[in-house]
Write an enzyme that holds these catalytic residues in place. Structure first.
Site, mmCIF file in Angstrom:
data_model
loop_
_atom_site.group_PDB
_atom_site.id
_atom_site.type_symbol
_atom_site.label_atom_id
_atom_site.label_comp_id
_atom_site.label_asym_id
_atom_site.label_seq_id
_atom_site.Cartn_x
_atom_site.Cartn_y
_atom_site.Cartn_z
ATOM 1 N N CYS A 13 0.839 -1.430 0.256
ATOM 2 C CA CYS A 13 -0.171 0.174 0.198
ATOM 3 C C CYS A 13 1.217 1.541 -0.048
ATOM 4 O O CYS A 13 1.149 0.880 0.635
ATOM 5 C CB CYS A 13 -0.745 0.186 1.205
ATOM 6 S SG CYS A 13 -1.754 -1.524 1.649
ATOM 7 N N ARG B 180 5.022 -0.165 -5.953
ATOM 8 C CA ARG B 180 5.401 -0.957 -4.666
ATOM 9 C C ARG B 180 4.469 -2.342 -4.812
ATOM 10 O O ARG B 180 4.314 -3.220 -3.948
ATOM 11 C CB ARG B 180 4.912 -0.282 -3.455
ATOM 12 C CG ARG B 180 5.544 0.787 -3.184
ATOM 13 C CD ARG B 180 5.154 1.844 -2.191
ATOM 14 N NE ARG B 180 4.784 1.438 -0.689
ATOM 15 C CZ ARG B 180 5.796 1.647 -0.065
ATOM 16 N NH1 ARG B 180 6.763 2.125 0.121
ATOM 17 N NH2 ARG B 180 5.330 0.846 1.066
ATOM 18 N N TRP C 200 -3.117 -2.769 -1.238
ATOM 19 C CA TRP C 200 -2.701 -4.448 -1.517
ATOM 20 C C TRP C 200 -3.806 -4.937 -0.872
ATOM 21 O O TRP C 200 -3.072 -4.969 0.554
ATOM 22 C CB TRP C 200 -1.190 -4.637 -1.391
ATOM 23 C CG TRP C 200 -0.559 -5.069 -2.515
ATOM 24 C CD1 TRP C 200 -0.337 -6.093 -3.064
ATOM 25 C CD2 TRP C 200 0.032 -6.752 -1.097
ATOM 26 N NE1 TRP C 200 0.556 -7.475 -3.034
ATOM 27 C CE2 TRP C 200 0.252 -7.731 -1.856
ATOM 28 C CE3 TRP C 200 -0.206 -7.203 -0.108
ATOM 29 C CZ2 TRP C 200 0.740 -8.656 -1.192
ATOM 30 C CZ3 TRP C 200 -0.157 -7.770 1.021
ATOM 31 C CH2 TRP C 200 0.655 -9.164 0.185
ATOM 32 N N ASN D 194 -2.372 2.305 6.346
ATOM 33 C CA ASN D 194 -0.973 0.975 5.368
ATOM 34 C C ASN D 194 -1.017 0.438 6.515
ATOM 35 O O ASN D 194 -0.668 0.683 7.595
ATOM 36 C CB ASN D 194 0.206 1.612 4.597
ATOM 37 C CG ASN D 194 0.368 2.367 4.044
ATOM 38 O OD1 ASN D 194 -0.578 2.582 2.927
ATOM 39 N ND2 ASN D 194 1.758 2.939 3.222
ATOM 40 N N GLY D 195 -0.671 -1.373 6.162
ATOM 41 C CA GLY D 195 -0.178 -2.427 6.711
ATOM 42 C C GLY D 195 -1.235 -2.596 7.962
ATOM 43 O O GLY D 195 -2.555 -3.113 7.267
ATOM 44 N N GLU E 283 18.246 -17.583 -6.951
ATOM 45 C CA GLU E 283 18.268 -16.655 -7.165
ATOM 46 C C GLU E 283 17.212 -16.029 -8.067
ATOM 47 O O GLU E 283 16.338 -15.436 -9.047
ATOM 48 C CB GLU E 283 19.574 -15.325 -6.808
ATOM 49 C CG GLU E 283 18.476 -14.016 -6.987
ATOM 50 C CD GLU E 283 17.531 -13.183 -6.547
ATOM 51 O OE1 GLU E 283 17.162 -13.709 -5.500
ATOM 52 O OE2 GLU E 283 16.846 -12.245 -6.885
ATOM 53 N N LYS F 166 13.563 -15.143 -9.620
ATOM 54 C CA LYS F 166 13.251 -14.021 -10.875
ATOM 55 C C LYS F 166 12.078 -14.714 -11.491
ATOM 56 O O LYS F 166 11.672 -14.109 -11.939
ATOM 57 C CB LYS F 166 14.897 -13.843 -11.534
ATOM 58 C CG LYS F 166 15.374 -12.695 -10.877
ATOM 59 C CD LYS F 166 15.367 -11.160 -9.987
ATOM 60 C CE LYS F 166 14.657 -11.680 -9.142
ATOM 61 N NZ LYS F 166 14.892 -10.749 -7.884
ATOM 62 N N GLU G 203 8.902 -14.801 -10.173
ATOM 63 C CA GLU G 203 8.262 -13.415 -10.343
ATOM 64 C C GLU G 203 7.830 -13.205 -11.147
ATOM 65 O O GLU G 203 6.320 -11.861 -11.419
ATOM 66 C CB GLU G 203 9.544 -12.899 -9.649
ATOM 67 C CG GLU G 203 9.397 -12.553 -8.020
ATOM 68 C CD GLU G 203 10.739 -11.877 -8.158
ATOM 69 O OE1 GLU G 203 10.423 -11.698 -6.354
ATOM 70 O OE2 GLU G 203 11.538 -11.913 -8.345
ATOM 71 N N HIS H 255 18.788 -36.552 -5.121
ATOM 72 C CA HIS H 255 17.847 -37.340 -4.099
ATOM 73 C C HIS H 255 16.736 -36.685 -4.524
ATOM 74 O O HIS H 255 16.122 -37.084 -2.926
ATOM 75 C CB HIS H 255 18.278 -36.412 -2.751
ATOM 76 C CG HIS H 255 20.153 -37.133 -2.449
ATOM 77 N ND1 HIS H 255 20.499 -38.410 -2.146
ATOM 78 C CD2 HIS H 255 21.417 -36.088 -2.331
ATOM 79 C CE1 HIS H 255 21.364 -38.112 -1.225
ATOM 80 N NE2 HIS H 255 21.716 -37.177 -1.799
ATOM 81 N N LYS I 280 6.576 -4.545 -4.207
ATOM 82 C CA LYS I 280 8.253 -3.845 -3.408
ATOM 83 C C LYS I 280 8.547 -3.988 -2.297
ATOM 84 O O LYS I 280 10.097 -4.404 -1.839
ATOM 85 C CB LYS I 280 8.798 -2.869 -4.336
ATOM 86 C CG LYS I 280 10.039 -2.081 -4.482
ATOM 87 C CD LYS I 280 10.360 -2.997 -5.264
ATOM 88 C CE LYS I 280 11.774 -2.675 -5.745
ATOM 89 N NZ LYS I 280 13.044 -4.004 -5.965
#
Ligand code: G6P
Length: 606
Positions: A2, A27, A75, A99-100, A479, A483, A486, A502, A601
């Site tokens: 948010c 964000r 969000w 926000n939050g 990583e 990527k 995402e 394994h 973000k």
């Protein structure tokens, strides 16, 4: 996640608010809204599900003139993404953006319902609106009502409130989510991130935990946790005004991938000299702390966690001190044992990740010798609450999928390793000297861009991919997989290559591309055996290999030749082709590269 923007001015503010929201789009969000105080003290609002551009289009056909307003990108946490759940939320004369998360929202909701307040949304935010409206009748001013509300609200949040009874006032409260006040000439602004306000001001005041501020056109009054009047320093922002522009690139992510040589130069500048990490590269007093450190505990989330995983190899091999790395959301909810003279290191591009921040706060009581943050956001909570801070200087990163922040984090961690080793009497001069080569090596790796673009065609129609690496390249493989997940929404997993047999070997067939990061180090022969295991089962290999690794392309094996790089720097350099690969695959798939679905973000909620 948010975003909040607000303005109190003599001019119409809606364009400032919408531009601010645009700058916070990176964000991540699912809906947007704005409320503006009309002449005569009437409050009007517009909300839209979807992009800020849709809100802007609605406002262009039905303008909202007025000099005081608040705006928000949401969000979803409580309640689905929808217009009714989008902020602002209102109750009587009061409008709120937030926000939050309010953790005790259910209890408060029950109490407010029993008083007759009616809820139209599923959000926890609406609880704040009704609560402040309720308290407003018992208090002489909006700021007092918000101070009273702050004492009843539990959770981590930032909020901005307007009231038609005080048409030229915005009250903001910070309790766990960042808020900044911007100073214009005869006007003031508020935002959850200074980036939103850069077109209108460069002078900022960061609120501290528990602060409530009454922001009027010509005055700002700040009250601390104890309701005492306080002054907070006004600082001049050094962030580039154009940081929010794509500079001709198709996406922020591509721009940021190509900015890496400059970001690496910036992060190294003034920090290494004559084969030494300069004293105080990690802040005043850091040398005395680092000299005595006997262990390192790293805490981070997402991409930052992968940077920490690479650093574990460095701390143990180069500095000779034990290092543990843990995801913040796990660390904070378990009992952990602190080794003597341990340094707690948090890594975060945003400096506001809720779990990392909570872990730092928790760790303060656990007996760490000191805390250090590697962070890209000056003035962020992690920077302010840590004993030492390494400012990354990567420049603003807008793409949700982190790229330049990651390679700069790795560089900061390398410097930290060298600094500890050097202060503890180890001979690391040749390694420190090598670090100066990083920007040029990354520049060379970026030249692979067009061949990787061609390679991406092979992946665009796949549903799964496997990434393999050994040693420091194992977290780099992780990583790379992250990527790809995402931004291209392809399911990707990373394995330490030795683990292949394994379990994951069972997945290998001609539809499973296997990406291997293969620098020319002492693990190369082992890695080659793992590749044979894949080939023998019909898997398709894509190998990023050192030019001296003696790897020839053959049916089922594509080799992308990398320049020879010192082993120490290979994790940074081999990251580049993996970033490019995920970018070009996403481009072919036509996904929203800079704002991938469901992601944010800056993750300021748990
Ligand atoms: C989000 C971002 C990631 C980031 C992670 C940790 O998930 O999308 O790019 O790695 O948060 O964020 P931090 O700001 O703490 O590095």
């Amino acid at each position: 996640m948010c975003g909040i923007v607000g303005a109190v001015a003599q001019r119409d503010v809606v364009d400032i608010l919408v531009e601010g929201l645009r700058r916070l789009e990176y964000r991540g969000y699912d809906s947007a809204g704005v409320a503006v105080m009309q002449a005569g003290g009437e409050l009007r609002q517009t909300k839209r599900l979807g992009k800020v551009s849709e809100l802007a289009a609605a406002l262009s056909t039905q303008p909202l003139p007025g000099g005081t307003g608040i705006a928000h990108t949401r969000w979803a946490t409580h309640g689905e993404p929808s217009e009714v759940n989008a902020h602002p939320h209102t109750s009587g004369s009061v409008a709120v953006v937030h926000n939050g998360i309010i953790e005790n929202h259910q209890t408060l909701r029950n109490g407010l319902k029993s008083k007759g307040y009616q809820f139209v949304s599923q959000t926890d935010t609406e609880v704040i609106a009704h609560l402040i409206a309720d308290l407003r009748s018992q208090h002489g001013s909006l700021v007092e009502a918000v101070q009273a509300a702050r004492k009843l609200l539990e959770g981590a949040y930032g909020t901005a409130v307007m009231d038609t009874n005080e048409p030229e006032t915005i009250v903001v409260a910070r309790s766990g989510a960042p808020l900044v006040i911007g100073y214009g000439i005869g006007e003031h602004f508020v935002a959850s991130d200074q980036l939103a306000l850069l077109p209108v001001t460069r002078r900022f005041q960061y609120l501290e935990e528990g602060d409530v501020a009454e922001v009027k056109r010509t005055s700002v009054r700040i009250f601390d946790l104890n309701d005492e009047r306080v002054e907070r320093e006004i600082v001049e922002s050094t962030v580039n005004h154009d940081a929010g522009d794509k500079a001709g690139y198709r996406h922020f992510m591509l721009k940021e991938i190509h900015e890496q040589p400059d970001s690496l130069r910036a992060t190294l500048e003034g920090r290494i000299n004559a084969g030494r990490v300069v004293a105080e590269a990690f802040g005043a007093g850091s040398i005395d702390i680092l000299r005595d450190i006997q262990a390192v505990q790293i805490i981070a989330c997402g991409t930052s966690y992968h940077a920490g995983m690479v650093a574990r190899y460095w701390f143990e091999e180069i500095a000779g001190i034990p290092c543990q790395v843990e995801i913040a959301s796990e660390f904070r909810y378990r009992k952990s044992v602190v080794l003597p003279n341990s340094l707690l290191v948090t890594i975060s591009q945003s400096g506001e990740t809720a779990d990392t921040l909570a872990a730092l706060r928790l760790a303060k009581d656990l007996g760490y010798a000191a805390s250090l943050t590697i962070c890209n956001a000056p003035g962020s909570s992690l920077v302010r609450e840590s004993d030492l801070a390494y400012m990354m200087r990567a420049g603003v990163e807008i793409g949700v999928a982190s790229t330049k922040a990651f390679t700069v984090q790795l560089t900061g961690l390398l410097l930290l390793t060298m600094s500890i080793a050097q202060e503890q009497g180890k001979h690391v001069k040749p390694l420190v000297e090598l670090m100066a080569k990083l920007p040029t090596l990354v520049e060379q790796a970026l030249q692979l861009s067009s061949s990787i673009e061609e390679l991406a065609e092979d992946f665009a129609h796949k549903h799964h991919a496997l990434f393999l690496g050994r040693g420091t390249q194992y977290p780099i493989a992780m990583e790379g997989a992250l990527k790809l997940k995402e931004i291209s929404y392809i399911h990707a997993e990373a394995y330490a290559a030795g683990e292949l047999k394994h379990g994951p070997l069972a997945l290998i067939d001609e539809d499973m591309p296997v990406i291997v990061v293969a620098p020319n180090n002492d693990l190369l022969e082992k890695l080659k055996s793992n590749m044979e295991e894949v080939r023998a089962r019909g898997g398709q290999l894509y190998v990023f290999a050192d030019e001296n690794a003696n790897m020839e392309p053959e049916p089922g094996i594509q080799v992308i030749t990398m320049q020879t790089v010192p082993d120490l720097l290979a994790p940074v350099v081999y990251t580049i082709p993996l970033q490019l690969l995920s970018y070009y695959v996403a481009l072919i798939k036509g996904t929203d590269v800079d704002q991938p679905r469901n992601l944010a973000k800056s993750v300021t909620v748990e």
